[in-house]
Design a protein around this motif. Structure first.
Motif, PDB file in Angstrom:
ATOM      1  N   LEU A  92      -6.164   7.605   6.890  1.00 47.28           N
ATOM      2  CA  LEU A  92      -5.004   7.296   7.728  1.00 47.28           C
ATOM      3  C   LEU A  92      -3.701   7.207   6.929  1.00 47.28           C
ATOM      4  CD1 LEU A  92      -6.490   4.579  10.106  1.00 47.28           C
ATOM      5  CD2 LEU A  92      -5.724   6.859  10.763  1.00 47.28           C
ATOM      6  N   ALA A  93      -3.777   6.964   5.636  1.00 47.81           N
ATOM      7  CA  ALA A  93      -2.559   6.785   4.845  1.00 47.81           C
ATOM      8  C   ALA A  93      -1.618   7.978   4.997  1.00 47.81           C
ATOM      9  CB  ALA A  93      -2.922   6.571   3.377  1.00 47.81           C
ATOM     10  N   GLY A  94      -2.151   9.190   5.024  1.00 45.80           N
ATOM     11  CA  GLY A  94      -1.309  10.373   5.131  1.00 45.80           C
ATOM     12  C   GLY A  94      -1.104  10.889   6.538  1.00 45.80           C
ATOM     13  N   GLN A  95      -1.608  10.182   7.535  1.00 49.98           N
ATOM     14  CA  GLN A  95      -1.523  10.633   8.922  1.00 49.98           C
ATOM     15  C   GLN A  95      -0.121  10.406   9.491  1.00 49.98           C
ATOM     16  OE1 GLN A  95      -3.606  12.199  11.160  1.00 49.98           O
ATOM     17  NE2 GLN A  95      -1.930  12.054  12.643  1.00 49.98           N
ATOM     18  N   ARG A  96       0.379  11.403  10.207  1.00 50.81           N
ATOM     19  CA  ARG A  96       1.661  11.219  10.900  1.00 50.81           C
ATOM     20  C   ARG A  96       1.471  10.254  12.060  1.00 50.81           C
ATOM     21  NH1 ARG A  96       1.667  13.799  15.787  1.00 50.81           N
ATOM     22  NH2 ARG A  96      -0.078  15.235  16.120  1.00 50.81           N
ATOM     23  N   PRO A  97       2.457   9.424  12.362  1.00 59.14           N
ATOM     24  CA  PRO A  97       2.346   8.546  13.531  1.00 59.14           C
ATOM     25  C   PRO A  97       2.489   9.346  14.814  1.00 59.14           C
ATOM     26  CG  PRO A  97       4.486   8.286  12.487  1.00 59.14           C
ATOM     27  CD  PRO A  97       3.688   9.212  11.599  1.00 59.14           C
ATOM     28  N   HIS A 152      -4.597   0.334  18.758  1.00 59.58           N
ATOM     29  CA  HIS A 152      -5.214   1.023  17.625  1.00 59.58           C
ATOM     30  C   HIS A 152      -6.701   0.651  17.608  1.00 59.58           C
ATOM     31  CE1 HIS A 152      -1.017   1.478  16.672  1.00 59.58           C
ATOM     32  NE2 HIS A 152      -1.230   1.983  15.467  1.00 59.58           N
ATOM     33  N   ALA A 153      -7.434   1.170  18.576  1.00 57.45           N
ATOM     34  CA  ALA A 153      -8.745   0.645  18.943  1.00 57.45           C
ATOM     35  C   ALA A 153      -9.770   0.649  17.818  1.00 57.45           C
ATOM     36  CB  ALA A 153      -9.292   1.436  20.139  1.00 57.45           C
ATOM     37  N   LEU A 154      -9.916   1.767  17.126  1.00 53.83           N
ATOM     38  CA  LEU A 154     -10.991   1.910  16.146  1.00 53.83           C
ATOM     39  C   LEU A 154     -10.513   1.832  14.704  1.00 53.83           C
ATOM     40  CD1 LEU A 154     -13.084   4.781  17.795  1.00 53.83           C
ATOM     41  CD2 LEU A 154     -13.560   2.329  17.799  1.00 53.83           C
ATOM     42  N   VAL A 155      -9.190   1.623  14.499  1.00 54.46           N
ATOM     43  CA  VAL A 155      -8.661   1.710  13.133  1.00 54.46           C
ATOM     44  C   VAL A 155      -7.859   0.494  12.680  1.00 54.46           C
ATOM     45  CG1 VAL A 155      -8.613   4.233  13.283  1.00 54.46           C
ATOM     46  CG2 VAL A 155      -6.549   2.927  13.853  1.00 54.46           C
ATOM     47  N   ILE A 156      -7.489  -0.400  13.572  1.00 54.29           N
ATOM     48  CA  ILE A 156      -6.598  -1.496  13.179  1.00 54.29           C
ATOM     49  C   ILE A 156      -7.233  -2.385  12.117  1.00 54.29           C
ATOM     50  CG2 ILE A 156      -7.342  -3.045  15.044  1.00 54.29           C
ATOM     51  CD1 ILE A 156      -3.735  -2.666  13.709  1.00 54.29           C
ATOM     52  N   GLY A 157      -8.542  -2.618  12.206  1.00 55.13           N
ATOM     53  CA  GLY A 157      -9.207  -3.440  11.204  1.00 55.13           C
ATOM     54  C   GLY A 157      -9.140  -2.816   9.830  1.00 55.13           C
ATOM     55  N   ALA A 158      -9.280  -1.486   9.751  1.00 59.06           N
ATOM     56  CA  ALA A 158      -9.185  -0.786   8.474  1.00 59.06           C
ATOM     57  C   ALA A 158      -7.769  -0.848   7.915  1.00 59.06           C
ATOM     58  CB  ALA A 158      -9.630   0.662   8.639  1.00 59.06           C
ATOM     59  N   LEU A 159      -6.770  -0.662   8.775  1.00 60.89           N
ATOM     60  CA  LEU A 159      -5.375  -0.690   8.327  1.00 60.89           C
ATOM     61  C   LEU A 159      -4.997  -2.071   7.803  1.00 60.89           C
ATOM     62  CD1 LEU A 159      -3.838   1.389  11.247  1.00 60.89           C
ATOM     63  CD2 LEU A 159      -3.997   2.110   8.857  1.00 60.89           C
ATOM     64  N   VAL A 160      -5.287  -3.095   8.577  1.00 63.05           N
ATOM     65  CA  VAL A 160      -4.976  -4.459   8.148  1.00 63.05           C
ATOM     66  C   VAL A 160      -5.816  -4.826   6.921  1.00 63.05           C
ATOM     67  CG1 VAL A 160      -5.058  -6.880   8.822  1.00 63.05           C
ATOM     68  CG2 VAL A 160      -4.240  -5.164  10.445  1.00 63.05           C
ATOM     69  N   GLY A 161      -7.079  -4.403   6.924  1.00 60.29           N
ATOM     70  CA  GLY A 161      -7.948  -4.704   5.803  1.00 60.29           C
ATOM     71  C   GLY A 161      -7.465  -4.086   4.503  1.00 60.29           C
ATOM     72  N   GLU A 162      -6.872  -2.897   4.572  1.00 61.85           N
ATOM     73  CA  GLU A 162      -6.355  -2.273   3.360  1.00 61.85           C
ATOM     74  C   GLU A 162      -5.153  -3.048   2.818  1.00 61.85           C
ATOM     75  OE1 GLU A 162      -6.743   0.566   0.314  1.00 61.85           O
ATOM     76  OE2 GLU A 162      -8.075   0.032   1.982  1.00 61.85           O
ATOM     77  N   VAL A 163      -4.307  -3.557   3.717  1.00 63.08           N
ATOM     78  CA  VAL A 163      -3.200  -4.405   3.274  1.00 63.08           C
ATOM     79  C   VAL A 163      -3.742  -5.645   2.571  1.00 63.08           C
ATOM     80  CG1 VAL A 163      -1.230  -5.793   4.015  1.00 63.08           C
ATOM     81  CG2 VAL A 163      -1.644  -3.570   5.077  1.00 63.08           C
ATOM     82  N   VAL A 213      -0.268   4.812  14.361  1.00 56.73           N
ATOM     83  CA  VAL A 213      -1.332   5.525  13.645  1.00 56.73           C
ATOM     84  C   VAL A 213      -2.660   5.175  14.302  1.00 56.73           C
ATOM     85  CG1 VAL A 213      -2.186   6.168  11.363  1.00 56.73           C
ATOM     86  CG2 VAL A 213       0.064   5.127  11.591  1.00 56.73           C
ATOM     87  N   VAL A 214      -2.873   5.669  15.511  1.00 52.99           N
ATOM     88  CA  VAL A 214      -4.035   5.252  16.302  1.00 52.99           C
ATOM     89  C   VAL A 214      -5.296   6.043  15.993  1.00 52.99           C
ATOM     90  CG1 VAL A 214      -2.613   4.399  18.192  1.00 52.99           C
ATOM     91  CG2 VAL A 214      -3.381   6.781  18.213  1.00 52.99           C
ATOM     92  N   GLY A 215      -5.158   7.120  15.251  1.00 51.36           N
ATOM     93  CA  GLY A 215      -6.311   7.946  14.908  1.00 51.36           C
ATOM     94  C   GLY A 215      -5.862   9.092  14.040  1.00 51.36           C
ATOM     95  N   LEU A 216      -6.754  10.036  13.820  1.00 45.31           N
ATOM     96  CA  LEU A 216      -6.491  11.183  12.966  1.00 45.31           C
ATOM     97  C   LEU A 216      -6.451  12.469  13.776  1.00 45.31           C
ATOM     98  CD1 LEU A 216      -8.771  10.139  10.054  1.00 45.31           C
ATOM     99  CD2 LEU A 216      -6.427  10.925   9.721  1.00 45.31           C
ATOM    100  N   ASP A 217      -5.544  13.376  13.405  1.00 49.90           N
ATOM    101  CA  ASP A 217      -5.485  14.668  14.076  1.00 49.90           C
ATOM    102  C   ASP A 217      -6.841  15.349  14.085  1.00 49.90           C
ATOM    103  OD1 ASP A 217      -2.744  14.801  14.799  1.00 49.90           O
ATOM    104  OD2 ASP A 217      -2.222  15.189  12.717  1.00 49.90           O
ATOM    105  N   TRP A 249       0.869  -1.181   0.000  1.00 51.28           N
ATOM    106  CA  TRP A 249       0.000   0.000   0.000  1.00 51.28           C
ATOM    107  C   TRP A 249       0.907   1.233   0.000  1.00 51.28           C
ATOM    108  CZ3 TRP A 249      -3.129   1.151   5.109  1.00 51.28           C
ATOM    109  CH2 TRP A 249      -3.899   2.306   4.946  1.00 51.28           C
ATOM    110  N   PRO A 250       1.378   1.674  -1.166  1.00 53.96           N
ATOM    111  CA  PRO A 250       2.402   2.724  -1.227  1.00 53.96           C
ATOM    112  C   PRO A 250       2.040   4.007  -0.502  1.00 53.96           C
ATOM    113  CG  PRO A 250       2.193   1.631  -3.350  1.00 53.96           C
ATOM    114  CD  PRO A 250       1.076   1.097  -2.494  1.00 53.96           C
ATOM    115  N   ASP A 251       0.774   4.416  -0.520  1.00 48.92           N
ATOM    116  CA  ASP A 251       0.392   5.674   0.128  1.00 48.92           C
ATOM    117  C   ASP A 251       0.688   5.676   1.624  1.00 48.92           C
ATOM    118  OD1 ASP A 251      -0.531   6.435  -2.328  1.00 48.92           O
ATOM    119  OD2 ASP A 251      -2.660   6.226  -1.852  1.00 48.92           O
ATOM    120  N   PHE A 252       0.780   4.502   2.229  1.00 48.42           N
ATOM    121  CA  PHE A 252       1.000   4.424   3.676  1.00 48.42           C
ATOM    122  C   PHE A 252       2.394   4.921   4.066  1.00 48.42           C
ATOM    123  CE2 PHE A 252       1.997   2.176   7.679  1.00 48.42           C
ATOM    124  CZ  PHE A 252       0.877   2.507   8.430  1.00 48.42           C
TER     125      PHE A 252
END
Length: 377
Positions: free
Chosen positions: A134-139, A150-161, A112-116, A89-92
């Motif tokens: 999340l792809a462009g979010q700073r850690p 990564h309570a509310l986002v880990i499924g999305a991150l892994v799912g995108e991979v 990357v636990v959430g968005l600013d 996922w290059p954008d990550f």
């Protein structure tokens, strides 16, 4: 309150413990408990307020399905734990995340636990939308150095991979490889036809003492915890109300949007570790052991307390030392808990309708679990 359902010979003590909790001072209006010994269901209990076929919001117990799909794809050679996320996922790679590996992501080490700016309620229901943001979010910490849930986002991150590597969504893999073959009553994306069986999540009813404790421990919306829980978003709403949205139920985001029963959750872990309906286990022993092995242990930067994770899964043997060291599973904010213990040969699932105090693994699970281990001898 009346307990209904069945237990196999030798598991009468589990029913007694379930009944004792339900009729005690802390009784819960609507709970389900299912245990498999190997591939055999030996406990199937529920209380007034639900039935054995009721479908409930299970919050982060959903994550177990996402990690099981990932483990299967690693086992099949379609994913490599030590490749970088950005290679799929290059954008990550933006904002210094280019060297984060899939292993580190699963171990909650990516930062990357959430968005600013937070996520809208509509975005929070949709894994692809979460991932795009999340792809462009700073850690929030140097990736790989620390860990935090990564309570509310880990499924999305892994799912995108998963999607970038295979061209198919995590949800499609789950339906094809896990849910449909076993007829499991646990859904990532609840079909309209199943809606009549869904029961809304009931809000927490803390005692005055508990309410005071919650107020004293309240997080700033702009803290690490607040950002991870999306508390700083203008239309955040109450976390306990998340599965009560038809949009969330329909899209089944893989961090906290799953809908199911204790039968479905226990069956999923039994299928993974022991096999069901005459089929071989979904996971080979080496795969299960690798995903259960502790990868992150110590102070969780999001939770602010000691914790331990395998590859995604909670390290159940650390949380409950009377379980096998290679137990793997997950809990949910309303109090649910589901896992497999390969060494002691059982799978367990507990769900409840009312949101638990203070959120996370409901305290009655320890009593129920001890009764199961005693029954197993």
């Amino acid at each position: 309150m009346a307990v209904q359902g069945t237990v196999a010979t030798g598991f009468e003590g589990v029913r007694e413990e379930f009944d004792a909790f339900l009729t005690g001072e802390e009784h819960e209006p609507g709970a389900q408990l299912v245990v498999h010994r190997g591939g055999e269901r030996v406990v199937d209990l529920w209380s007034d307020g639900v039935t054995g076929e009721s479908l409930l919001g299970v919050f982060s117990s959903t994550k177990g399905a996402a990690y099981l799909v990932t483990a299967l794809l690693v086992q099949d050679g379609l994913l490599d734990l030590d490749r970088t996320v950005a290679s799929y996922w290059p954008d990550f790679a933006a904002e210094g995340k280019g060297e984060v590996t899939l292993r580190e992501l699963l171990a909650h080490r990516a930062g990357v636990v959430g968005l600013d700016a937070g996520l809208t309620r509509e975005e929070l229901a949709d894994d692809r939308a979460i991932a795009a943001r999340l792809a462009g979010q700073r850690p929030f910490w140097q990736p790989g150095r620390f860990f935090g849930y990564h309570a509310l986002v880990i499924g999305a991150l892994v799912g995108e991979v998963v999607f970038r590597a295979t061209g198919r969504t995590l949800h499609e893999w789950y339906e094809e490889r896990i849910r449909a073959p076993y007829g499991l009553d646990f859904w990532l994306g609840l079909p309209e036809r199943e809606e009549p069986r869904f029961l809304t999540t009931l809000p927490m009813l803390p005692t005055p003492e508990q309410a005071a404790e919650m107020e004293a421990a309240a997080y700033s919306p702009y803290s690490m915890t607040g950002i991870a829980l999306n508390l700083h978003a203008p239309d955040n709403g109450e976390l306990s109300d998340l599965p009560n949205s038809r949009t969330v139920r329909a899209k089944g985001q893989a961090s906290a949007g799953g809908i199911g029963s204790a039968r479905g959750l226990a069956g999923m872990y039994a299928a993974a570790a022991f096999g069901l309906d005459g089929r071989a286990p979904l996971l080979k022993p080496d795969t299960a052991a690798e995903f259960a092995r502790v990868h992150s242990e110590g102070n969780d930067l999001v939770g602010g307390a000691p914790d331990a994770f395998g590859l995604g899964f909670l390290a159940m043997g650390v949380r409950f030392p009377f379980l096998g060291a290679d137990s793997f599973g997950h809990s949910g904010a309303a109090g649910s808990l589901a896992f497999a213990d390969p060494r002691q040969g059982f799978a367990y699932a507990y769900t409840r309708r009312r949101y638990a105090f203070p959120g996370g693994t409901a305290p009655e699970n320890e009593r129920l679990l001890r009764s199961v281990v005693r029954a197993l001898g």
